[in-house]
Each structure stands twice: as C-alpha cells, then as structure tokens.
Design an enzyme around this catalytic site. Structure first.
Site, PDB file in Angstrom:
ATOM      1  N   CYS A   1       0.890  -1.173   0.000  1.00 53.21           N
ATOM      2  CA  CYS A   1       0.000   0.000   0.000  1.00 53.21           C
ATOM      3  C   CYS A   1       0.921   1.214   0.000  1.00 53.21           C
ATOM      4  CB  CYS A   1      -0.875   0.005   1.234  1.00 53.21           C
ATOM      5  SG  CYS A   1      -1.673  -1.575   1.563  1.00 53.21           S
ATOM      6  N   ALA A   2       1.461   1.550  -1.150  1.00 55.38           N
ATOM      7  CA  ALA A   2       2.678   2.369  -1.156  1.00 55.38           C
ATOM      8  C   ALA A   2       2.478   3.865  -1.375  1.00 55.38           C
ATOM      9  CB  ALA A   2       3.641   1.829  -2.206  1.00 55.38           C
ATOM     10  N   ALA A   3       1.366   4.303  -1.965  1.00 51.46           N
ATOM     11  CA  ALA A   3       1.249   5.735  -2.282  1.00 51.46           C
ATOM     12  C   ALA A   3       1.024   6.540  -1.005  1.00 51.46           C
ATOM     13  CB  ALA A   3       0.085   5.962  -3.237  1.00 51.46           C
ATOM     14  N   PRO A   4       1.573   7.747  -0.933  1.00 51.36           N
ATOM     15  CA  PRO A   4       2.302   8.476  -1.967  1.00 51.36           C
ATOM     16  C   PRO A   4       3.775   8.103  -2.102  1.00 51.36           C
ATOM     17  CG  PRO A   4       2.047   9.869  -0.032  1.00 51.36           C
ATOM     18  CD  PRO A   4       1.294   8.594   0.257  1.00 51.36           C
ATOM     19  N   GLY A   5       4.300   7.272  -1.222  1.00 50.16           N
ATOM     20  CA  GLY A   5       5.674   6.816  -1.462  1.00 50.16           C
ATOM     21  C   GLY A   5       6.659   7.100  -0.344  1.00 50.16           C
ATOM     22  N   GLY A   6       6.173   7.555   0.810  1.00 46.74           N
ATOM     23  CA  GLY A   6       7.088   7.836   1.929  1.00 46.74           C
ATOM     24  C   GLY A   6       7.933   6.617   2.270  1.00 46.74           C
ATOM     25  N   LYS A   7       7.256   5.505   2.474  1.00 46.20           N
ATOM     26  CA  LYS A   7       8.010   4.319   2.920  1.00 46.20           C
ATOM     27  C   LYS A   7       8.751   3.663   1.757  1.00 46.20           C
ATOM     28  CE  LYS A   7       5.061   3.939   6.851  1.00 46.20           C
ATOM     29  NZ  LYS A   7       4.101   4.988   6.380  1.00 46.20           N
TER      30      LYS A   7
ATOM     31  N   ASP B   1       1.210  -1.281   4.888  1.00 45.33           N
ATOM     32  CA  ASP B   1       0.908  -0.013   5.567  1.00 45.33           C
ATOM     33  C   ASP B   1      -0.505   0.363   5.103  1.00 45.33           C
ATOM     34  OD1 ASP B   1       1.574   2.290   7.109  1.00 45.33           O
ATOM     35  OD2 ASP B   1       2.051   3.406   5.290  1.00 45.33           O
TER      36      ASP B   1
ATOM     37  N   CYS C   1      -1.080   4.164  11.149  1.00 45.96           N
ATOM     38  CA  CYS C   1      -0.856   5.451  11.825  1.00 45.96           C
ATOM     39  C   CYS C   1      -2.059   5.717  12.723  1.00 45.96           C
ATOM     40  CB  CYS C   1      -0.611   6.570  10.819  1.00 45.96           C
ATOM     41  SG  CYS C   1      -1.960   6.833   9.677  1.00 45.96           S
TER      42      CYS C   1
HETATM   43  N1  SAM Z   1       2.799   3.679   2.687  1.00 45.11           N
HETATM   44  C1  SAM Z   1       2.386   4.981   2.230  1.00 45.11           C
HETATM   45  C2  SAM Z   1       3.479   5.982   2.526  1.00 45.11           C
HETATM   46  O1  SAM Z   1       4.307   5.736   3.410  1.00 45.11           O
HETATM   47  O2  SAM Z   1       3.538   7.014   1.830  1.00 45.11           O
HETATM   48  C3  SAM Z   1       1.052   5.387   2.836  1.00 45.11           C
HETATM   49  C4  SAM Z   1      -0.013   4.366   2.574  1.00 45.11           C
HETATM   50  S1  SAM Z   1      -1.615   4.831   3.065  1.00 45.11           S
HETATM   51  C5  SAM Z   1      -1.578   4.637   4.786  1.00 45.11           C
HETATM   52  C6  SAM Z   1      -2.562   3.472   2.545  1.00 45.11           C
HETATM   53  C7  SAM Z   1      -2.661   3.270   1.048  1.00 45.11           C
HETATM   54  O3  SAM Z   1      -3.451   2.104   0.796  1.00 45.11           O
HETATM   55  C8  SAM Z   1      -3.331   4.397   0.310  1.00 45.11           C
HETATM   56  O4  SAM Z   1      -2.509   4.856  -0.728  1.00 45.11           O
HETATM   57  C9  SAM Z   1      -4.619   3.778  -0.251  1.00 45.11           C
HETATM   58  O5  SAM Z   1      -4.963   4.287  -1.523  1.00 45.11           O
HETATM   59  C10 SAM Z   1      -4.281   2.327  -0.340  1.00 45.11           C
HETATM   60  N2  SAM Z   1      -5.486   1.460  -0.271  1.00 45.11           N
HETATM   61  C11 SAM Z   1      -6.776   1.847  -0.136  1.00 45.11           C
HETATM   62  N3  SAM Z   1      -7.589   0.779  -0.132  1.00 45.11           N
HETATM   63  C12 SAM Z   1      -6.809  -0.298  -0.264  1.00 45.11           C
HETATM   64  C13 SAM Z   1      -7.066  -1.695  -0.354  1.00 45.11           C
HETATM   65  N4  SAM Z   1      -8.303  -2.188  -0.262  1.00 45.11           N
HETATM   66  N5  SAM Z   1      -6.024  -2.509  -0.525  1.00 45.11           N
HETATM   67  C14 SAM Z   1      -4.763  -2.041  -0.590  1.00 45.11           C
HETATM   68  N6  SAM Z   1      -4.470  -0.736  -0.513  1.00 45.11           N
HETATM   69  C15 SAM Z   1      -5.470   0.139  -0.352  1.00 45.11           C
END
Ligand code: SAM
Length: 479
Positions: free
Chosen positions: A108-114, A176, A229
């Site tokens: 679950c990578a966007a926006p890409g911090g991790k 994440d 978080c």
């Molecule tokens: N890891 C990211 C970072 O460090 O920048 C932040 C991730 S954010 C907490 C969770 C991400 O999961 C979002 O980008 C969201 O779009 C995505 N997401 C939403 N629903 C999801 C699903 N059912 N399965 C997987 N990812 C999902």
C-alpha cells in the site's frame, strides 16, 4: 481540539488519567515538521531550518518550521522527501532484519514515503515492488519514486488479491494499509470528523483481508512488516495477534535504545513485541509497527524455488534477446559504465529503460501477473523518429547519465521555478544547440532542448508547479 467521546474512551482504555492528560496536551501542540534526505543526491547547505536528527533514521531531520516546499526546487529534484518522523522507524525494521539483498513488496505504497525510504535502506542489489491499488495514487507514487531516482524499483497498480499469482515470491512484505488515521488528528484535523467506531471496525476487517490476500506471496522465513498510523488496539495489537494466530507468524523484537521512548504493547494479553509512537513520548505523530516472520523453512533463491523444471532458463533467454534488440548507439552513449555493466537496456513501445540484470527474471514474473506502471529507469523516449533523453535519466542522480554527454546549465532560483512551472527557458546564447541538463545548486532538475532563439522545456507537464503566486519566504531566495 474536540475529540469524539468514543475515541477518548478508546484511548483511556490503555492510558491512565495522567498519561491521557499528557497525550491530550501533546495533541494541542503544533505537528513537528521533518524531512528525509536522499542519500544519492547532494543536499546543498540551504537547510537553515534543520534543527536536529530524527534518532531512528540516519537521514531524517526535524525542521524548526514548515517551509513552502512547493517553491523549493530541491524538493522537486528529489533531494529530500517530506515525511512524518515516527514513520521513519521503518528503517529499524528493514535495517535490523534484511541484511542480504531481498525482493520487497510495499503493498500500500502511495504516496511513497516508505517506498522512497526502503530504496535507501534495503541492502544494495535488492528489488522493491511498490504497489498502489488506486490508479491516480499510483501516478503520484510513480512521480515520487522517479524523483527519488533509484533504479531498482517496479511500480505496480493492483488489488492485493492479484499477488496470489506470485506464491512465495517476496522476502519482505510491508503492509501499511489504510487505517482510521487517529495518529494524524493533529496534522490533519479533518481526520477527526471522519473517525467513528464503525470506521475502526471497517479498517480492522480490511487490514485482515489485505494481509490474508498477500500472505501466500511471502516466502517461508520471510518478513512481514505491519504498520498503521492509528492508536486503537483493534487495528494494532489485535491484528498482530490475529496474524500470529491465523497465519502462524512469529513476532520479532527490534533492538532499540530506551531513550527513544518508543512504547510497547498496550493490550491485556501476553506481551508481544510491537512498537508504538505516542505524541507525548516521541517527537512525531501516532504510528504503530510490528515485524513478523512467516514460519517455515527458508528456501533458496526465488529462481530455484519457483521453476524447478528448468523453465527459468528459457525465460531468461527470451528476456535477454528482447533486451538485445538493436539500440540506437546515441542512447547507449548517454550511459555510464555502471548502467551498461549491471543493467539491461530494454526497448518497449516508445521508451527504453534500464533494469538490473540480476532481477530481470523477477521482472518477467511480475509482468505476467500484475499491472506494471513503471519499471527501472526510463532513459529515452521516442518523439517522432528521435530518441530524446527521459526525465528519469536526469533524476537518476548521476548514476546512469554519463558526465559531459549533455551541456549543463545552472539555473538561478527564479529560473528554476520558471522551469518547474513549465515556462519557456532562456539560456545564454553561447549554450550549444540540442539537449541541455538544467541544474539548481548542482542538483539536476531536468532537460531542455536548446533550439537557438529559445529552449523547449522538457519538464513533465503533469508535474509542473501550478501555483503562480510566489510566497514571501520563497522570494527571499531570489535575493
Ligand atoms: N505507505 C504509504 C506511505 O508511506 O507514503 C502510505 C499508505 S496509506 C496509509 C494506505 C494506502 O493504501 C493508500 O494509498 C490507499 O490508496 C491504499 N489502499 C486503499 N484501499 C486499499 C485496499 N483495499 N487494498 C490495498 N491498498 C489500499
């Protein structure tokens, strides 16, 4: 700040009155501002707002105030990433357990911090697959990873269930997943309005579904990093216990100094090693992380494991021949020895990209099962009949672009902002005609094509700075 009564009850269930009062006081304070430097790019000494290091991240720094990042050319050049400090703790999980090159999935990578962080802390030779299910968010992820300039990355856009096509493929998986975001209340008060007990339950269920979907693609002996978080125990300790129970995973302890004041397990069961960041104890927002190991015997390398019938070799040959398609010498001449020795140059549609030689087999497998948004570093794009240098090449931090191939033109602050707004660039008349690499404080910003009376701006249209105002603080940089 007015907090929902149910949220207060949820926090008080694991804090006494005194601690709750400290927690509540911390939420009234300003959010700390922090950045993480890109270890592959120079960060010129402009960081007058840098205050102190983030203890758990080698390149993390707290800033004394929040500058206008949009109007800092180095932000667009990928010299640093603006990231909340607590979440930089990922570095400890990767650094303490991944000691040899791995294939890692950031699910679950966007926006890409991790993902950008993982690029910098994974052992050299690792491959990162950064996945984001939501299409437009996968574009933002791609933008941030391109600017970060690390080549050993594939961006995919898939639902977690798609990874079942890759059994025992990854050595490390980070989930994440979306959470109720309680840890972001201070930074983003809108999160308070969205909070409800029902939403906590929805998140908890979804997190479990995501883990269950992706679990088979983790190798036996592989690492599963679970983070949120949020503060509540349902999405944190309860889910970690569920993973241990249902998947038979083993929770692992990290070795961290007491002075970091990271909190441990906060539920009533037998203590398990989990790491909580609470704003009254650590300088950052709320964060939770646990590292689990998938039980089972650690197997050999993926290539032996996945194709015992020898199909591997056939695939490898196919891949190699496709990479050996005739390439314009012009493009090859742009590349450093590092690029040509350790990377294969692939031609695909209207682009050419470099991908690490030792990982082409994994790329092949990913392509067969997933929707790939970006792989490796694009070095050239076909415009009409001409191959032109790609923005990725400028962002690749000097690793792939051979010095001296293109003239370099340093820009002033004002020119750099104009370039990033996609305005026409004016270059000194003596600048040679053709492609020119533009830099700001020695950091590449992108290419322009000098055509004589003007230079065509090749900065990606969709990433341009849209705002036309220039804040006072940014104007100071003009002087
Ligand atoms: N890891 C990211 C970072 O460090 O920048 C932040 C991730 S954010 C907490 C969770 C991400 O999961 C979002 O980008 C969201 O779009 C995505 N997401 C939403 N629903 C999801 C699903 N059912 N399965 C997987 N990812 C999902």
């Amino acid at each position: 700040m007015i907090l929902p009564a149910d949220f207060e009850d949820s926090i008080r269930s694991f804090m006494d009155d005194e601690e709750y009062a400290s927690f509540f006081r911390a939420l009234q304070e300003n959010s700390p501002v922090s950045i993480r430097l890109n270890r592959r790019k120079p960060f010129p000494a402009t960081a007058d707002s840098v205050e102190e290091p983030v203890p758990w991240a080698r390149n993390g720094y707290y800033l004394s105030h929040r500058p206008s990042f949009t109007f800092d050319p180095l932000f667009h050049a990928g010299s640093y990433y603006v990231q909340e400090a607590s979440s930089m703790f990922l570095e400890q999980a990767i650094g303490q357990f991944a000691t040899e090159p791995v294939v890692m999935l950031d699910l679950c990578a966007a926006p890409g911090g991790k993902s950008t962080h993982a690029c910098d802390v994974l052992p050299e030779g690792s491959l990162l697959v950064a996945n984001e299910v939501i299409r437009n968010r996968s574009q933002i992820l791609t933008e941030n990873l391109t600017k970060w300039g690390h080549p050993d990355v594939v961006v995919t856009q898939n639902d977690p269930s798609a990874f079942s096509a890759l059994p025992a493929f990854f050595d490390v998986i980070l989930s994440d997943a979306p959470c109720s975001g309680e840890g972001m209340f201070r930074k983003d008060p809108a999160a308070i309005d969205e909070w409800s007990r029902e939403n906590v339950e929805i998140c908890r269920q979804r997190q479990r579904r995501i883990v269950a979907d992706v679990w088979p693609s983790l190798k036996p002996g592989g690492l599963f990093i679970y983070s949120t978080c949020t503060y509540n125990r349902e999405e944190n300790e309860e889910n970690v216990r569920w993973i241990c129970r249902e998947m038979g995973a083993e929770p692992l302890s990290l070795s961290i100094p007491a002075e970091w004041s990271v909190t441990g397990c906060r539920d009533a069961g037998d203590p398990i090693p989990v790491y909580r960041f609470l704003p009254h104890r650590t300088r950052g927002e709320g964060f939770f992380l646990a590292v689990l190991r998938k039980r089972g015997e650690e197997k050999g390398r993926i290539r032996e494991e996945r194709h015992p019938d020898g199909r591997t070799n056939r695939k490898k040959e196919r891949k190699k021949s496709s990479s050996d398609k005739e390439k314009p010498t012009k493009v090859l001449n742009w590349l450093t020895e590092t690029a040509t020795e350790h990377y294969d140059l692939f031609a695909e549609d209207d682009r050419m990209f470099l991908f690490p030689k030792r990982r082409t087999e994994e790329l092949d497998a990913l392509r067969q099962s997933l929707r790939i948004v970006r792989s490796g570093i694009t070095v050239a794009e076909l415009k009409g009949r001409d191959w032109i240098p790609a923005h990725d090449l400028a962002m690749s931090a000097g690793v792939f672009l051979r010095q001296g191939v293109f003239p370099v033109e340093p820009l002033s602050y004002e020119q750099a902002i104009g370039y990033l707004r996609k305005e026409t660039v004016s270059l000194p008349p003596e600048t040679p005609l053709g492609y020119v690499l533009l830099t700001y404080r020695d950091v590449p910003l992108g290419f322009a094509k000098h055509v004589g009376n003007r230079a065509n701006n090749l900065y990606p249209q969709e990433w341009r700075i849209r705002s036309t105002r220039l804040p006072e603080e940014a104007k100071a940089a003009l002087r």
